[in-house]
Write an enzyme that holds these catalytic residues in place. Sequence first.
Site, PDB file in Angstrom:
ATOM      1  N   CYS A 258       0.813  -1.205   0.000  1.00  0.00           N
ATOM      2  CA  CYS A 258       0.000   0.000   0.000  1.00  0.00           C
ATOM      3  C   CYS A 258       0.861   1.275   0.000  1.00  0.00           C
ATOM      4  O   CYS A 258       1.474   1.602  -1.007  1.00  0.00           O
ATOM      5  CB  CYS A 258      -0.979  -0.038   1.167  1.00  0.00           C
ATOM      6  SG  CYS A 258      -2.451   0.957   0.886  1.00  0.00           S
ATOM      7  N   ASN A 300      -7.179  -0.094   0.305  1.00  0.00           N
ATOM      8  CA  ASN A 300      -7.548   1.189   0.902  1.00  0.00           C
ATOM      9  C   ASN A 300      -6.493   2.207   0.519  1.00  0.00           C
ATOM     10  O   ASN A 300      -5.499   2.373   1.220  1.00  0.00           O
ATOM     11  CB  ASN A 300      -7.660   1.082   2.426  1.00  0.00           C
ATOM     12  CG  ASN A 300      -7.841   2.449   3.064  1.00  0.00           C
ATOM     13  OD1 ASN A 300      -8.239   3.402   2.416  1.00  0.00           O
ATOM     14  ND2 ASN A 300      -7.530   2.555   4.350  1.00  0.00           N
ATOM     15  N   HIS A 352      -3.638  -5.148   0.285  1.00  0.00           N
ATOM     16  CA  HIS A 352      -3.368  -5.640   1.643  1.00  0.00           C
ATOM     17  C   HIS A 352      -3.390  -7.160   1.695  1.00  0.00           C
ATOM     18  O   HIS A 352      -4.445  -7.768   1.913  1.00  0.00           O
ATOM     19  CB  HIS A 352      -4.416  -5.089   2.619  1.00  0.00           C
ATOM     20  CG  HIS A 352      -4.310  -3.631   2.878  1.00  0.00           C
ATOM     21  ND1 HIS A 352      -3.696  -3.110   3.997  1.00  0.00           N
ATOM     22  CD2 HIS A 352      -4.706  -2.574   2.153  1.00  0.00           C
ATOM     23  CE1 HIS A 352      -3.744  -1.786   3.956  1.00  0.00           C
ATOM     24  NE2 HIS A 352      -4.362  -1.437   2.840  1.00  0.00           N
ATOM     25  N   GLU A 354      -2.371  -9.057   4.013  1.00  0.00           N
ATOM     26  CA  GLU A 354      -2.672  -9.584   5.353  1.00  0.00           C
ATOM     27  C   GLU A 354      -4.172  -9.771   5.525  1.00  0.00           C
ATOM     28  O   GLU A 354      -4.620 -10.669   6.221  1.00  0.00           O
ATOM     29  CB  GLU A 354      -2.113  -8.660   6.438  1.00  0.00           C
ATOM     30  CG  GLU A 354      -2.926  -7.428   6.751  1.00  0.00           C
ATOM     31  CD  GLU A 354      -2.840  -6.361   5.678  1.00  0.00           C
ATOM     32  OE1 GLU A 354      -3.653  -5.432   5.687  1.00  0.00           O
ATOM     33  OE2 GLU A 354      -1.948  -6.456   4.809  1.00  0.00           O
TER      34      GLU A 354
END
Length: 377
Positions: A258, A300, A352, A354
């Site tokens: 990100c 995001n 992301h 994770e």
Amino acid sequence: MSQPAQTAALLVLEDGRAFAGTSYGATGETFGEAVFSTGMTGYQETLTDPSYHRQIVTQTAPHIGNTGINDEDDESQKIWVAGYVVRDPARVPSNWRATRSLDDQLKAQNVVGIAGIDTRALTRHLRERGAMRAGISTEILDPAELLTKVLEQPPMVGADLATEVTTNASYVVPAEGEKRFTVVALDLGIKSMTPKRMSERGIEVHVLPATATLEQVLAVNPDGIFMSNGPGDPETTEHPTTLLKQLLEQNRPYFGICFGNQVFGRALGLGTFKLKYGHRGINQPVLDRATGKVEITAQNHGFAVDAPLDGPVETPYGTAEVSHVSLNDNVVEGLKLTGKDGRVLAFSVQYHPEAAAGPHDSAYLFDRFVELMEGRA
């Protein structure tokens, strides 16, 4: 049985569009950049993601709060969103893990929100006009008066926010089982699940503040370097970019996600730019150009790396190329740096892996980081 009286609330965008609703969470006034998130689940992870710092988040899913709040799913120590916008909040949470309602959690952390508005209309407006400054208030219900205050707020472009969300002190997340590697993770707004995903693979993670120096990083004697997600304009991140250049000069294995992807791009000499309305949600399709596989990803971000899609770029550290692209708008979703010997030196993705709230299509990237460090052993 009659319902208790609800407090009126008002949302005003910087272009003058206004939405009247009722208070959700704390009462008062708040300002930030209005954005929308398309995730159907995972609102607790969204609220506690530091990347949402100074943003008013609209949930496109109409029903929010059904599963309440629990003590396990937070991605940081607090709620980071500046404000919260939902259409139809749950009156009573229903989940065996819930310890309190979302409304109570927002009130406890003084997060001002608004409910009962047409979030579909708001989302369509932001898609057409772009993310913009906004305000929510239960104190000012006159759109013109609240608009005046909205226009006084700073824009997201030029905002240096990583230092506002980073850890105050270094800490260590120990490896689970046998320790295999040591990694320095620069906290630009890191989510708690990220070092956990590395820990699960035998990595001891030393999380350092965004202001960490080269000397502090090298003192850990890391096998690899990681830079996290985070909020703000990547063009303001001079220190992390300079630090990464110094580490690339030393041929240190690197993985960024990100914001860490944007810092990587800037370290390689590439530019960044602000997206019209960004990518936010857990249903974003990304193409891995090397394998041809499509991953559904959690994202995001409001900024992206400006890199050519039609060929590699020569940098002082090796050959850089775009490794992943968005299937929605062809935005760069990943970068790869390769040395003269053909070995990958560093890589990053804009999403992301994770993905605490799912999906988990991209979890293999942590294994790829392990392989990168194994190749340097």
